[in-house]
Scaffold this active site. Structure first.
Site, mmCIF file in Angstrom:
data_model
loop_
_atom_site.group_PDB
_atom_site.id
_atom_site.type_symbol
_atom_site.label_atom_id
_atom_site.label_comp_id
_atom_site.label_asym_id
_atom_site.label_seq_id
_atom_site.Cartn_x
_atom_site.Cartn_y
_atom_site.Cartn_z
ATOM 1 N N LYS A 1 13.459 -8.271 -2.067
ATOM 2 C CA LYS A 1 13.158 -9.328 -0.988
ATOM 3 C C LYS A 1 12.941 -10.893 -1.671
ATOM 4 O O LYS A 1 12.506 -10.890 -2.961
ATOM 5 C CB LYS A 1 11.707 -8.998 -0.528
ATOM 6 C CG LYS A 1 11.180 -9.847 0.715
ATOM 7 C CD LYS A 1 9.648 -10.563 0.692
ATOM 8 C CE LYS A 1 8.722 -9.753 0.278
ATOM 9 N NZ LYS A 1 7.968 -8.998 1.581
ATOM 10 N N PRO B 1 0.851 -1.168 0.012
ATOM 11 C CA PRO B 1 -0.233 -0.075 -0.074
ATOM 12 C C PRO B 1 0.978 1.247 -0.070
ATOM 13 O O PRO B 1 0.224 2.450 -0.110
ATOM 14 C CB PRO B 1 -0.819 -0.091 1.276
ATOM 15 C CG PRO B 1 -0.011 -0.925 2.298
ATOM 16 C CD PRO B 1 0.993 -1.909 1.392
ATOM 17 N N ASP C 1 10.079 -5.127 -2.727
ATOM 18 C CA ASP C 1 9.322 -5.962 -1.794
ATOM 19 C C ASP C 1 8.319 -6.692 -2.147
ATOM 20 O O ASP C 1 7.293 -7.199 -1.482
ATOM 21 C CB ASP C 1 8.705 -4.900 -0.535
ATOM 22 C CG ASP C 1 8.571 -5.454 0.929
ATOM 23 O OD1 ASP C 1 9.009 -6.470 0.937
ATOM 24 O OD2 ASP C 1 7.786 -5.065 1.654
ATOM 25 N N ASP D 1 2.804 -1.381 -8.649
ATOM 26 C CA ASP D 1 2.184 -2.540 -8.240
ATOM 27 C C ASP D 1 1.114 -2.786 -9.088
ATOM 28 O O ASP D 1 0.469 -2.179 -9.838
ATOM 29 C CB ASP D 1 1.690 -2.192 -6.792
ATOM 30 C CG ASP D 1 1.391 -3.462 -5.854
ATOM 31 O OD1 ASP D 1 2.306 -3.472 -4.924
ATOM 32 O OD2 ASP D 1 0.504 -4.215 -6.145
HETATM 33 N N1 SAM Z 1 6.667 -2.602 0.335
HETATM 34 C C1 SAM Z 1 4.897 -2.276 0.400
HETATM 35 C C2 SAM Z 1 5.009 -1.379 1.583
HETATM 36 O O1 SAM Z 1 5.716 -1.276 2.213
HETATM 37 O O2 SAM Z 1 3.718 -0.903 1.476
HETATM 38 C C3 SAM Z 1 4.410 -3.660 0.565
HETATM 39 C C4 SAM Z 1 4.501 -4.712 -0.492
HETATM 40 S S1 SAM Z 1 3.621 -6.224 -0.641
HETATM 41 C C5 SAM Z 1 4.713 -7.136 0.734
HETATM 42 C C6 SAM Z 1 3.864 -7.104 -2.052
HETATM 43 C C7 SAM Z 1 3.353 -6.438 -3.043
HETATM 44 O O3 SAM Z 1 3.922 -7.142 -4.353
HETATM 45 C C8 SAM Z 1 1.968 -6.555 -3.169
HETATM 46 O O4 SAM Z 1 1.220 -5.480 -3.068
HETATM 47 C C9 SAM Z 1 1.690 -7.138 -4.447
HETATM 48 O O5 SAM Z 1 0.497 -6.842 -5.432
HETATM 49 C C10 SAM Z 1 3.198 -6.734 -5.362
HETATM 50 N N2 SAM Z 1 3.401 -7.669 -6.503
HETATM 51 C C11 SAM Z 1 3.535 -9.063 -6.713
HETATM 52 N N3 SAM Z 1 3.740 -9.417 -7.987
HETATM 53 C C12 SAM Z 1 3.872 -8.092 -8.750
HETATM 54 C C13 SAM Z 1 4.154 -7.783 -9.989
HETATM 55 N N4 SAM Z 1 4.511 -8.676 -10.942
HETATM 56 N N5 SAM Z 1 4.061 -6.541 -10.369
HETATM 57 C C14 SAM Z 1 3.914 -5.555 -9.446
HETATM 58 N N6 SAM Z 1 3.668 -5.720 -8.139
HETATM 59 C C15 SAM Z 1 3.627 -7.028 -7.899
#
Ligand code: SAM
Length: 192
Positions: free
Chosen positions: A144, A33, A104, A62
């Site tokens: 990550k 978010p 992340d 995202d």
């Molecule tokens: N670092 C963020 C924060 O501090 O608010 C939290 C990130 S959350 C752990 C992981 C995110 O990776 C999710 O919102 C997911 O939708 C996104 N995600 C996963 N695969 C993705 C892709 N191929 N392209 C863009 N975003 C991706």
């Protein structure tokens, strides 16, 4: 106030390694978010909060919607691994270059540990292709991953294009999780 606890992991890493400096251009992959972007905005001064310091840029990407944040540009509903996203990203970066790439990102966990690990490693490998397009020489990548059999392969790939690669497990990361971060520094752009 941060949007999510994950902010503390980035704060911890950045306090130690000083990745995010005023004036830097940062790409935040998997930004929703938006907590990491909040940290990045503060540290690179992209909202211009301190007029005495250079002003950086933060671009977050995202698959999900990322609520607006002062000092950040967001590419919501975009896949980081998709080349059409790369084109949009380049347009938002001054000089079409980033000093730092953060990721992340995580796939939706299936619960099958090996499968989730492999999926996330594949996503991390795609960041190396993105680096070739946007990361400036000597730049850094923080990503990550979930530890597993393919960790070595990712580490080797990173080591082939970065001068330094470290494994990090922030205190803010749950001890019983396979979550780790690679911090890759001193990027060498491969010759074409
Ligand atoms: N670092 C963020 C924060 O501090 O608010 C939290 C990130 S959350 C752990 C992981 C995110 O990776 C999710 O919102 C997911 O939708 C996104 N995600 C996963 N695969 C993705 C892709 N191929 N392209 C863009 N975003 C991706």
């Amino acid at each position: 106030n941060f949007r999510c606890r994950s902010a503390f992991k980035l704060l911890e890493i950045d306090d130690k390694f000083r990745l995010l400096q005023p004036g830097f251009n940062v790409v935040d992959c998997g930004a929703a978010p938006g907590a990491w972007s909040q940290v990045a905005v503060q540290r690179v001064n992209s909202a211009g909060t301190d007029p005495a310091l250079p002003r950086g840029t933060v671009v977050g990407i995202d698959l999900l919607y990322i609520p607006p944040l002062d000092g950040a540009h967001f590419l919501s509903s975009q896949d980081v691994t998709d080349p059409s996203t790369h084109a949009k990203l380049l347009e938002l970066l001054p000089n079409r270059q980033a000093h730092v790439m953060l990721s992340d990102m995580a796939p939706n966990a299936s619960g099958f540990r090996d499968m989730d690990h492999e999926k996330l490693i594949t996503m991390c490998l795609s960041l190396i292709d993105l680096a070739e397009k946007v990361l400036q020489p000597q730049g850094s990548l923080l990503c990550k991953y979930w530890d597993g059999i393919l960790t070595r392969r990712l580490q080797e790939k990173l080591s082939s294009v970065f001068g330094g690669v470290r494994t990090l497990k922030p205190q803010a990361s749950r001890k019983d999780s396979a979550e780790r971060y690679f911090l890759a520094t001193m990027y060498r752009k491969p010759m074409k």
